[in-house]
Design an enzyme around this catalytic site. Sequence first.
Site, PDB file in Angstrom:
ATOM      1  N   CYS A 263     -20.295   2.173   7.602  1.00  0.00           N
ATOM      2  CA  CYS A 263     -19.611   1.519   8.705  1.00  0.00           C
ATOM      3  C   CYS A 263     -18.328   2.286   8.967  1.00  0.00           C
ATOM      4  O   CYS A 263     -17.530   2.484   8.049  1.00  0.00           O
ATOM      5  CB  CYS A 263     -19.308   0.071   8.338  1.00  0.00           C
TER       6      CYS A 263
ATOM      7  N   CYS B  88     -20.103  -6.012   2.264  1.00  0.00           N
ATOM      8  CA  CYS B  88     -19.545  -4.698   2.571  1.00  0.00           C
ATOM      9  C   CYS B  88     -18.208  -4.572   1.867  1.00  0.00           C
ATOM     10  O   CYS B  88     -17.425  -5.524   1.820  1.00  0.00           O
ATOM     11  CB  CYS B  88     -19.357  -4.544   4.081  1.00  0.00           C
TER      12      CYS B  88
ATOM     13  N   CYS C 129       0.835  -1.195   0.000  1.00  0.00           N
ATOM     14  CA  CYS C 129       0.000   0.000   0.000  1.00  0.00           C
ATOM     15  C   CYS C 129       0.875   1.253   0.000  1.00  0.00           C
ATOM     16  O   CYS C 129       1.890   1.308   0.697  1.00  0.00           O
ATOM     17  CB  CYS C 129      -0.905   0.004   1.234  1.00  0.00           C
TER      18      CYS C 129
ATOM     19  N   CYS D 271     -17.024  -9.158   4.158  1.00  0.00           N
ATOM     20  CA  CYS D 271     -16.380  -7.858   4.054  1.00  0.00           C
ATOM     21  C   CYS D 271     -15.212  -7.967   3.082  1.00  0.00           C
ATOM     22  O   CYS D 271     -14.245  -8.689   3.353  1.00  0.00           O
ATOM     23  CB  CYS D 271     -15.898  -7.391   5.418  1.00  0.00           C
TER      24      CYS D 271
ATOM     25  N   CYS E 193      -0.028   4.711   7.021  1.00  0.00           N
ATOM     26  CA  CYS E 193      -0.732   4.520   8.291  1.00  0.00           C
ATOM     27  C   CYS E 193       0.155   3.715   9.251  1.00  0.00           C
ATOM     28  O   CYS E 193       0.541   2.584   8.950  1.00  0.00           O
ATOM     29  CB  CYS E 193      -2.044   3.788   8.056  1.00  0.00           C
TER      30      CYS E 193
ATOM     31  N   ARG F 253     -19.131  -3.579  16.774  1.00  0.00           N
ATOM     32  CA  ARG F 253     -18.411  -4.798  16.417  1.00  0.00           C
ATOM     33  C   ARG F 253     -17.039  -4.828  17.067  1.00  0.00           C
ATOM     34  O   ARG F 253     -16.292  -3.853  17.005  1.00  0.00           O
ATOM     35  CB  ARG F 253     -18.250  -4.890  14.893  1.00  0.00           C
TER      36      ARG F 253
END
Length: 403
Positions: A202, A142, A65, A109, A69, A272
């Site tokens: 979400c 999702c 990526c 997901c 982060c 969740r």
Amino acid sequence: MDLLNTLVDKGLRRELPTREEALAVLATSDDDVMDVVAAAGKVRRHWFGRRVKLNYLVNLKSGLCPEDCSYCSQRLGSTAGILKYTWLKPDEASQAAAAGLAGGAKRVCLVASGRGPTDRDVDRVSDTIKAIKEQNEGVEVCACLGLLSDGQAERLREAGADAYNHNLNTSESTYGEITTTHTYADRVDTVTKAHAAGLSACSGLIAGMGETDEDLVDVVYSLRELDPDSVPVNFLIPVEGTPLAKEWNLTPQRCLRILAMVRFVCPDVEVRIAGGREVHLRTMQPLALHLANSIFLGDYLTTEGQAGKADLEMIADAGFEVEGADQVTLPGHRAARGGCGSHAGGGCGSEELAGCGSHEGGVCGSVPAAATAPAAAAAAGEARTDLVAVRRRGAGTDLAPNA
């Protein structure tokens, strides 16, 4: 305790607690943690009974990526020894999803690392969504693909996506300390785009990155303002090879207080427990079911979770039941607006979170069920290979998934 009685009353009325009350929950002592769990549990049962929704992650594209982060094992510059692979084909993704659905998951997901999808990526994911839905009647899907450009949320919705996950992760004031390649406002914009397209939103947080109580309350209040149907709560997995590898700031009691605070502030949403429950809650995981009404089944994106069978046994032993495909997830007032889980047996119609528990999947992580040792040794900078196991099975491998 007057504080807890007040918070229960407010939770049953969907009334927002004051910031001082939310902070007071986080400041309670370990001696009071069972009282906190019991109080928040009343709110959880009022809106969701004893049902536990199961979600299953499929990592469509792992690693490499370009974002930085700090919590993410797939980030730019990460030296974590995770699986790296490009896009799964629709039939491969559908096969991976089928394992989780067979294990009792209600939602799949679909996650992909990266800053955000290209239009070609949206086409690719759309084909995957259609393949999964054609082969699994009533499944909720999702997507969690990073930052969305104009029109992409609408295209995912047209392809059959029910929800979109994009977490705020931490407070606006400290966001720049965690990520520099995009902004907090970028994340809010993507959640807003998902809402506007008719997708169930979400969005959640990551605890344990060195934030203050004020940061935690700030991000949860921001989430309440965004009004997602699902709020995944991640507990940081300090993966070796990432900047936060030595951040071991959580205890099981701290995790329970955080979940309780989220429940009081967001009483009627799907809360969740996402990445990190096995690592930080450990043997106290069953208590967390009294606070959250949703978990991920089996493995996470780049790390292993406890055995899917152990998840199901834990739910049953704690006196809860797995939510069925024919059951509506959200309370009536949310379901009526087309929220997640509003169509019994027919997908969520509108949301780990719920989606993936973390943006680009970096924090979704866990351990084999047998790992229950405390994290104290991490204070000396030791790697916790007993608590964090890199995923080597399931999507992107030739081995059977954990579900």
